[in-house]
Motif scaffolding. Structure first.
Motif: not given
Length: 465
Positions: A52-54, A162-168, A289-292, A316-318
């Motif tokens: 699961x990528x995102x 497509x963008x991925x959200x951070x994990x804390x 999800x972010x591209x920062x 996060x990533x793009x």
């Protein structure tokens, strides 16, 4: 007597894993190709199948009033490996079905590896085979194979970001500020009604966050500037650009939540974090999800109350996703018109979402198994979740005139808008708008269950014959 036949499945994601499972369970010898770890992608982190990528969420499990929940039910009814392992590895997530991503992928990998009818081949496929195959290379199809597909189809490939959200890390969240609660205290299939970590913001904190978000440095697109996003997975900074209030009416909406530390003070906005693994040590930022750029992400997200000292297991990533113009290129059983020995499945077809990908993989596997057996399997009715999604992908819902005219084909999650309309519910007297909407959704799911059961019965009879 069943005739045994080899078939290749290219891609070990959700669609490819499901297709291989269905074919193997039907008695066919399958070669499942996965290029990782020989060649990796910009988004994957392991060499596991069905990674699961995102997000780790399969979204709503409500099969009564939600289209994706209905799709869950249909997949379970067809003995989906993906749904079986998702159910076995679920983690609390309110009304959603979320999973421990590592445990889920490991279980799918172990199951397929151990199956006597499946051989897993690691390495990149650069040329499409002339023998029967299912192409389920996903939205991260390699450039080499994508060029091969383009040459074969004679059509330009389409792409979106497509963008991925951070994990804390859970232990770094300040619980003197945050609290556990599901929206409206909804428990869901694997939850308690208190499954999400909630970070409250007052108006001043929200405005400061928006200012920092809009000013933060981002990843440059360069050559891909004109590639569109998928609207269901917009970067949070792109949402903020659409209006300062967009986020608090989207992923940061405060409705249905009460601050356990300040019950008399209504939050202006709330950031939610959802459990990401079985141990409860990792939580992902829902809708973030972010591209920062990485450095900017840490600075901006630590402005969120309760995350001032947050440490991130993953930022996060793009990445660029690729899909084909399926309504023009595929027939009603997912075969490539230009080369009928090939079927396509998964997000490379333009469906969006984990269960949608698994659904197309399952159907491609069933269609291919039937063909190898000398049988014909009719597509599921358009009134079912699987049939409605298949119609969107293959253009089955288009008129002859529409099918011959150019149009913009975009990735889409399953939704009731893809279903044929239901007859208005009559005899109910006057009802509020919300009640009518709920009845209409129930009408969709009731019709779908009846038609899906009839389709299953018809195909069971044809197999027996």
């Amino acid at each position: 007597m069943r005739v045994m036949a080899d078939i290749d499945v290219i891609g070990g994601g959700l669609a490819g894993s499901e297709a291989a499972w269905q074919l193997a369970e039907a008695g066919h010898q399958v070669r499942l190709h996965e290029m990782r770890p020989t060649r990796t992608t910009a988004a994957h982190q392991t060499d596991g199948l069905a990674e699961l990528v995102c997000s780790n969420s399969f979204r709503s499990d409500d099969a009564v009033s939600n289209a994706v929940g209905l799709l869950h039910a249909e997949l379970r009814d067809l003995s989906s490996l993906i749904m079986r392992e998702a159910d076995r590895h679920q983690v609390p997530a309110g009304g959603a079905l979320a999973v421990d991503r590592d445990g889920f992928s490991a279980a799918v990998t172990a199951t397929l590896t151990a199956h006597p009818n499946i051989t897993i081949v690691r390495g990149e496929i650069e040329r499409l085979p002339q023998t029967p195959a299912i192409v389920a290379t996903g939205p991260l199809t390699s450039d080499t194979l994508a060029a091969e597909i383009t040459t074969l189809t004679g059509a330009d490939r389409l792409a979106f970001f497509d963008a991925i959200a951070p994990i804390v890390y859970r232990e770094t969240v300040d619980m003197d500020v945050c609290w556990f609660q599901s929206r409206y205290d909804k428990a869901g299939p694997g939850g308690t009604g208190a499954d999400y970590l909630n970070c409250p913001m007052n108006k001043a904190e929200y405005e400061a966050f928006i200012d920092a978000l809009l000013a933060a440095e981002r990843v440059a697109f360069k050559a891909f500037e004109d590639t569109p996003y998928f609207d269901g997975c917009l970067p949070i900074e792109v949402m903020a650009e659409r209006g300062r209030e967009t986020l608090r009416h989207g992923p940061m909406k405060p409705m249905g939540l009460t601050n356990a530390h300040k019950p008399d003070e209504k939050p202006y906005a709330v950031v939610q974090l959802r459990q990401d693994n079985a141990f409860g040590t990792l939580f992902n930022m829902v809708g973030f999800q972010t591209k920062l750029r990485y450095g900017a992400q840490a600075d901006v997200f630590r402005l969120i109350p309760g995350l001032g000292e947050a440490e991130f297991a993953r930022l996060g990533g793009l990445h660029r996703n690729t899909y084909i113009d399926s309504p023009r290129l595929l027939d009603s059983t997912l075969r490539l018109k230009a080369s009928p020995n090939l079927r396509f499945a998964g997000q490379v077809t333009g469906c969006e979402g984990y269960v949608e990908a698994a659904s197309t993989g399952l159907l491609a596997g069933l269609f291919a198994a039937a063909e190898l057996d000398g049988r014909t399997l009719a597509p599921p009715p358009a009134t079912t979740a699987m049939g409605a999604l298949l119609g969107h992908i293959t253009g089955g819902h288009l008129s002859a005139e529409d099918a011959g005219s150019p149009r913009s084909y975009q990735p889409m999650n399953v939704n009731f808008g893809l279903f044929p309309p239901v007859e208005p519910v009559r005899g109910q007297g006057r009802a509020r708008r919300g009640e009518k909407k709920a009845r209409r959704k129930t009408a969709y799911t009731e019709r779908a269950r009846i038609d899906f059961a009839a389709w299953r019965l018809d195909n069971t009879r044809s197999e027996a014959a």
